[in-house]
Design a protein around this motif. Sequence first.
Motif, PDB file in Angstrom:
ATOM      1  N   GLY A   1     -11.452  13.150  -6.615  1.00 42.93           N
ATOM      2  CA  GLY A   1     -10.144  13.233  -6.627  1.00 42.93           C
ATOM      3  C   GLY A   1      -8.690  14.102  -5.876  1.00 42.93           C
ATOM      4  N   GLU A   2      -8.835  13.477  -4.965  1.00 38.16           N
ATOM      5  CA  GLU A   2      -8.474  13.928  -3.645  1.00 38.16           C
ATOM      6  C   GLU A   2      -7.655  13.108  -3.775  1.00 38.16           C
ATOM      7  N   GLU A   3      -5.645  13.156  -3.434  1.00 35.60           N
ATOM      8  CA  GLU A   3      -4.630  12.018  -3.770  1.00 35.60           C
ATOM      9  C   GLU A   3      -4.145  11.924  -2.033  1.00 35.60           C
ATOM     10  N   VAL A   4      -4.217  12.965  -1.605  1.00 40.94           N
ATOM     11  CA  VAL A   4      -3.710  12.761  -0.432  1.00 40.94           C
ATOM     12  C   VAL A   4      -4.763  13.228   1.056  1.00 40.94           C
ATOM     13  N   VAL A   5      -4.248  12.908   2.030  1.00 37.66           N
ATOM     14  CA  VAL A   5      -5.095  13.200   3.276  1.00 37.66           C
ATOM     15  C   VAL A   5      -4.494  12.506   4.570  1.00 37.66           C
TER      16      VAL A   5
ATOM     17  N   PHE B   1       0.929   3.054   7.207  1.00 39.86           N
ATOM     18  CA  PHE B   1       0.369   3.575   5.241  1.00 39.86           C
ATOM     19  C   PHE B   1       1.008   4.760   5.175  1.00 39.86           C
ATOM     20  N   GLY B   2       0.898   5.354   5.793  1.00 40.77           N
ATOM     21  CA  GLY B   2       1.218   6.972   5.836  1.00 40.77           C
ATOM     22  C   GLY B   2       2.979   7.488   5.099  1.00 40.77           C
TER      23      GLY B   2
ATOM     24  N   TYR C   1      -1.592  10.308   4.003  1.00 37.44           N
ATOM     25  CA  TYR C   1      -1.783   8.983   3.015  1.00 37.44           C
ATOM     26  C   TYR C   1      -2.299   9.295   2.156  1.00 37.44           C
ATOM     27  N   HIS C   2      -1.729   8.734   1.034  1.00 37.12           N
ATOM     28  CA  HIS C   2      -2.417   8.644  -0.312  1.00 37.12           C
ATOM     29  C   HIS C   2      -3.395   7.887  -0.480  1.00 37.12           C
ATOM     30  N   VAL C   3      -4.538   8.733  -0.940  1.00 39.81           N
ATOM     31  CA  VAL C   3      -6.151   8.017  -0.718  1.00 39.81           C
ATOM     32  C   VAL C   3      -6.315   7.146  -1.168  1.00 39.81           C
ATOM     33  N   LYS C   4      -5.546   7.084  -2.567  1.00 38.37           N
ATOM     34  CA  LYS C   4      -5.723   5.086  -3.747  1.00 38.37           C
ATOM     35  C   LYS C   4      -4.384   4.413  -2.863  1.00 38.37           C
ATOM     36  N   ASN C   5      -3.475   4.393  -2.496  1.00 32.35           N
ATOM     37  CA  ASN C   5      -2.840   3.450  -2.062  1.00 32.35           C
ATOM     38  C   ASN C   5      -3.997   2.721  -0.727  1.00 32.35           C
TER      39      ASN C   5
END
Lengths: 213, 213
Positions: free
Chosen positions: B28-32, B58-59, B65-69
């Motif tokens: 469930g992490e969204e941003v990294v 990409f960031g 960074y948006h994990v899913k993207n």
Amino acid sequence: MKYQKIPEATIRRLSRYSRCLEEMEESGEEVVSSAQLASRCMVNAAQVRKDLAYFGEFGIRGVGYHVKNLLNDIKRILGSNKEWRMAVIGVGNLGSALLSYKDFLKQNYKIVASFDIDPPKVIGRVSEKLGKPVEIFHVNRLKEIAKERKIEIGLITTPPSEAQSVADLLVEAGVRGILNFAPTQIVVPEGFVVKDVFFTTILDNLAYLLSNN
Amino acid sequence: MKYQKIPEATIRRLSRYSRCLEEMEESGEEVVSSAQLASRCMVNAAQVRKDLAYFGEFGIRGVGYHVKNLLNDIKRILGSNKEWRMAVIGVGNLGSALLSYKDFLKQNYKIVASFDIDPPKVIGRVSEKLGKPVEIFHVNRLKEIAKERKIEIGLITTPPSEAQSVADLLVEAGVRGILNFAPTQIVVPEGFVVKDVFFTTILDNLAYLLSNN
DNA sequence: GGATGTGAAGTCGTTCACAGCT
DNA sequence: AGCTGTGAACGACTTCACATCC
């Protein structure tokens, strides 16, 4: 020759030279030049000489290398002149494949035990094919058996979720080498060594090259 | 960003980032941030950013960074967002292991046919475990079946002596990717790709590290 | 403020070119 | 004369450090 850190790639190439030299020895060739060995192994001739130079002087100027001697020297350098005793942890598809993968046996790498947590598998033995079967023990006997059978390398073929805890067991049992097939990063203390074999990484690599050429 | 040749190692790391991002997405992490992803993958944070920079931006500065993207972008870069159809050539120990190695199926790499020269094996089907079995054809039908089933990657699990001639067949059949398990060097024309998986090379590598530490 | 993107510096590995032996 | 062994040049990859942007 001054001491230098030895590149990982050099070690891989030594393994390749070793294979080629074995073939040459079988076909009766006695002497080989760096240029001949290089073209056989598809590397640069200077690279061959440089790789060997890390470990000493093995050739005769104006002549080349004595195949038999060089092969012995390389095997000694790699440590592949001794027999290595290994165990497989995780007797699933891949694990049981490795157990019956005879190509290891031709070499100096022997699987002498295997482990699993799943009772149905634990009762029996596998490796129907020729050669003596490899016993499967419950993983809670790992430490005991590892000492008893002098296991030096563990092949982790469990699901990724179990890989680290299996690695911890191996470390505790004093098994210093790990070949990790479970696609997850494993951490071990100083003095222990992990090599990864991740099929999906290699396939991703192929996929990339195929998509971009 | 100017064009540069992309290091092989970058591609391998992208595969690793991909695995980590999948885990993060599941939890469930969204941003990294590059630092978080880096420590998860045990690489340097600058390395993560540099690897991605080869392919674009990409960031989001100041955020991460948006994990899913990012996961989607990496899969697109690698070409691992599509399904790859594979064949195994050489249904011995290792070959049949790969046929039943379900971990491929979880991924986007599917084995859709297999080949052998040995008649006893050719009559039947293997892969007893769950999932539909993979048919075994005589190797002289390789070209025909490869086209029919749109095979893009061939896994060579024959003895080394047969590896090159199998590779030639694959090339002729237009199979552009080869994963070579037979411990011998294979040559293919421009536009085709070979990746080697030599267990003994990896074990020799381990042996070296264990002998010299 | 905080994390990315990137030129520059640094490190590591490969190739060249030739001196040094046999 | 020929091939090894090796310092030096080259090239590739990684890490640093900071300007850039959200």
